[in-house]
Design an enzyme around this catalytic site. Structure first.
Site, PDB file in Angstrom:
ATOM      1  CD  GLU A   1      52.748 -19.794  54.143  1.00  0.00           C
ATOM      2  OE1 GLU A   1      51.949 -18.929  54.527  1.00  0.00           O
ATOM      3  OE2 GLU A   1      53.414 -20.503  54.929  1.00  0.00           O
TER       4      GLU A   1
ATOM      5  CG  ASP B   1      70.333  11.028  56.830  1.00  0.00           C
ATOM      6  OD1 ASP B   1      71.480  10.869  56.373  1.00  0.00           O
ATOM      7  OD2 ASP B   1      70.040  10.770  58.013  1.00  0.00           O
TER       8      ASP B   1
END
Ligand code: GLA
Length: 734
Positions: free
Chosen positions: A613, A533
């Site tokens: 990777e 928020d």
């Protein structure tokens, strides 16, 4: 001047680049809301029409005028119990038990800039900010209400809040004190709210506002995974790129309520603020109460337009200034890599492996303090467990810095385990009801942050750790809802203040840490995104978006979050496959592209990666570093509509000057012989020519925006593509 009063008509006009907000006190002192929306000339007083409606009575002094009723007039901050039967903004109990409040206009002030809101997060002054303060009063109970309107012209934002002051000689108890109330006297609206749960936060849901009451909120002592303190009202036909949209976002992290009422004539009222349930705040004579702020914004350019307004105001005026332009480090977090099972050597091995892939920061998550090998003990004891680590935190952090990386650490400051030295020493520092066994969640209780000594203790304990090692980052967690919200330090008549005082205590702790360690970056977190928020963003430039790190689920979570919050605030990591929350396997490339629509980092065991990777991750980090300014500062656009249950999700970033764009697409459902995924780009300069990087293909901005771009048919599991378009002229100058 963006705030003007027409002395002859009494109309206040609050103007931003594209919007206008108008209000006026009428002859009886009722402050009427005239208009909010697209900028337009003139005064909208003519929209106020009076009609005698049965059962909508009249103020005593106007009983001859049966058309005049508080129940039908659009107002700025409606009182309670005196004739407006719709949602009140305020409810106050006087000593004689009366709960009526009738607020009438007394005066105004127009100020340059805005005052800080001590103790509460707020929208920071933006240079050209102006403030209107309207003073309203109920002389019978002696309540003064100052309505504050801070106008942010460039951002198309009006920030509202109220200050309620007891001007009587008696005690007043606030039972409801909304941050704002906005009436929409005309039009039919859809409401979009953002619901969710742990691991699936901020799912947009759009519904027609029915007659009567609709409300969303949280009584969990936190803004919550379940209902974000942000709602949008939009026209029935509004889309991502067209139509009228209004947003209301609270700058608050505690209990909140957003209420909407569509009344007898179809007029809509939106009231938002601290949740009144359980709230009771006593004001002695002379005392005042400041509500949290509500950020209002309007866009006539659809939901994307509204989102951009929120992204800008949060990025520029809410997050700590220091982090506004600062490129955030690509980090690796130990949680999904090791959970509680680590020592310093293991963490150092992670760091070395990460450094080889050019990752810039290592974050040591839960488990480094007290007695903490699982989630049953240790919270509250913020002393380094050197036995477990095998060295001091100073040594570990020095060695990580020696690799050329910065170092971050996890805390959960507002919590305590019963199995902790802190709880054994101070059982009354936990929120618990007398005589009742408390609710327990993840084996923990909540500290009473409404007590100054508790805040001071946690501050001291955190400072000791932060001073004892080299720490550039803190992850600030909050892993349960608040129940038994009873403070052992407060009298019976003041318990209704505990939940809000808890938030004030947490904000104070955050503010003190920010002040003492201005360079420290704090990432908010609450079991993922349970406190995502604007209140937390005032202290934390970024917040961990969700504990669900599955790339496909993240598409929805981050897209939902983007309606109100900028991607530069969304903590997003590439994690391992099979994913720990869903068991799904997605390609590393897709995981990278999804996490790049966020603050970007890794949360996996780097030692378990293949050489291939590792190489791919080096490429991702390089890409991210290259695109970071565009991602962090550019305009973000959702491509496709909210309710498209399509086979793919797409989004893009465009440079505000139209010089480049980054378009990302993830296939969720690959079909044999399927259609070509097609998107229309946004935010380009129509007349400019763009080159698709890595190819010789050129397009006009207009073609990409109006005819769009079609992707090839992609194959495999959840394939993804990212395209970078660069404006030609820019290249020529290089
Ligand atoms: C919460 C956070 C996680 C992790 C754990 C540690 O769930 O969201 O990222 O930090 O706590 O206990």
């Amino acid at each position: 001047m963006n705030i003007q009063l027409n002395e002859s008509t009494g109309v206040f006009s609050l103007t931003t680049e594209h919007t206008l907000y108008q209000l006026r006190a009428d002859r009886t002192g009722v402050v009427l809301h005239l208009y909010y929306g697209r900028r337009a000339g003139g005064e909208m007083d003519y929209l106020i029409r009076l009609a005698d409606r049965g059962f909508s009575g009249n103020p005593y002094e106007l009983q001859q005028n049966r058309g005049y009723s508080l129940d039908t007039l659009p107002q700025e901050y409606p009182g309670n119990g005196v004739g407006d039967f719709r949602l009140p903004a305020v409810q106050v109990r006087a000593e004689n038990g009366s709960r009526s409040a009738d607020l009438r206009y007394e005066g105004y002030r127009i100020e340059r800039g805005r005052e800080e809101k001590p103790g509460l997060p707020h929208v920071r002054e933006a240079g050209e900010t102006e403030t209107l303060v309207l003073i309203l009063r109920d002389p019978v109970i002696g309540l003064e209400v100052q309505l504050l309107y801070h106008v942010f012209p460039r951002q198309d934002v009006i920030v509202r809040s109220a200050r309620l002051v007891n001007r009587s000689g008696e005690q007043l108890v606030l039972e409801k004190a909304a941050s704002c109330s906005v009436d929409f006297p005309y039009g039919a609206w859809d409401v979009i709210h953002f619901h969710g749960r742990h691991n699936m936060e901020r799912m947009p849901e759009r519904t027609r506002l029915p007659r009567g009451m609709t409300s969303f909120g949280s009584r969990r002592g936190m803004s919550s995974h379940h209902h974000n303190p942000f709602v949008i009202l939009c026209g029935r036909h509004a889309t991502e790129d067209t139509g009228d949209c209004y947003g209301c976002m609270l700058v608050y992290s505690g209990n909140h309520l957003e209420e909407m009422e569509v009344d007898q004539t179809g007029s809509t009222r939106l009231v938002a603020g601290i949740h009144p349930d359980g709230f009771a705040w006593t004001l002695a004579p002379g005392e005042g109460f400041d509500t949290p702020e509500a950020i209002l914004s309007f866009s006539g350019e659809g939901l994307n337009g509204l989102s951009r307004n929120y992204h800008r105001i949060l990025r520029d005026q809410v997050i700590p200034r220091r982090f506004r332009e600062k490129t955030r480090p690509v980090l690796i977090n130990s949680w999904e890599a090791a959970y509680f099972d680590f020592d310093a050597e293991k963490i150092l091995r992670f760091a070395r492996a990460a450094r080889e892939m050019n990752i810039g920061m290592l974050v040591l998550d839960d488990g480094w303090f007290g007695k903490r090998d699982d989630d049953t003990s240790g919270l509250g004891d913020w002393t380094v467990n050197e036995g477990k680590l095998g060295c001091s935190l100073r040594e570990l952090s020095d060695r990580i810095h020696g690799l050329g990386m910065s170092f971050g650490l996890w805390f959960e400051p507002e919590m305590v385990n019963e199995d902790s030295d802190l709880y054994r020493a101070h059982p009354d520092w936990a929120l618990t009801d007398p005589g009742r066994r408390p609710m327990v969640a993840r084996n923990q209780l909540v500290l009473d942050m409404s007590r100054q000594e508790v805040v001071d203790y946690v501050f001291g304990a955190m400072c000791a750790v932060l001073d004892g090692a080299r720490i550039e980052y803190v992850k600030w967690d909050f892993n349960r809802s608040v129940a038994n919200c009873y403070s052992r330090a407060r009298g019976a008549d003041r318990q209704g203040e505990t939940a809000h005082r808890f938030m004030l205590g947490t904000y104070q702790l955050l503010a003190r840490l920010r002040e003492r360690y201005p360079e420290l970056m704090i990432e908010g977190c609450s079991g993922g995104g349970g406190r995502f928020d604007a209140g937390m963003l005032y202290y934390c430039p970024q917040i961990w978006c969700s504990d669900d790190t599955d790339a496909v689920e993240r598409l929805e979570i981050q897209r939902g979050t983007s309606y109100g919050y900028p991607v530069s605030a969304m903590g997003a990591h590439v994690s391992a496959v099979p994913n720990h929350q869903t068991g799904r396997r997605t390609p590393l490339r897709t995981r990278g592209i999804v996490a790049q629509a966020g603050t970007f980092g890794y949360e996996l065991n780097p030692e378990q990666l293949t050489e291939e990777e590792r190489e791919e991750i080096r490429g991702q980090v390089a890409d991210y570093s290259r695109y970071a300014p565009l991602i962090a500062r550019g305009d973000y656009w959702r491509l496709g509509e909210m309710d498209d249950a399509g086979d793919y999700t797409a989004w893009m970033f465009s440079a505000p000057d139209g010089s480049e764009a980054l378009v990302s697409l993830v296939m969720i459902h690959v079909r044999a012989n399927g259609p070509f995924p097609h998107v229309k780009l946004r935010g380009l300069a129509p007349e400019a020519e763009y080159r698709l990087e890595g190819t010789e293909q050129r397009f006009s901005g207009a073609a990409l925006m109006y005819a769009g771009y079609s992707f090839p048919q992609l194959q495999g599991e959840y394939p993804a593509m990212q395209l970078h378009f660069v404006r030609m002229e820019e290249k020529l100058h290089v």
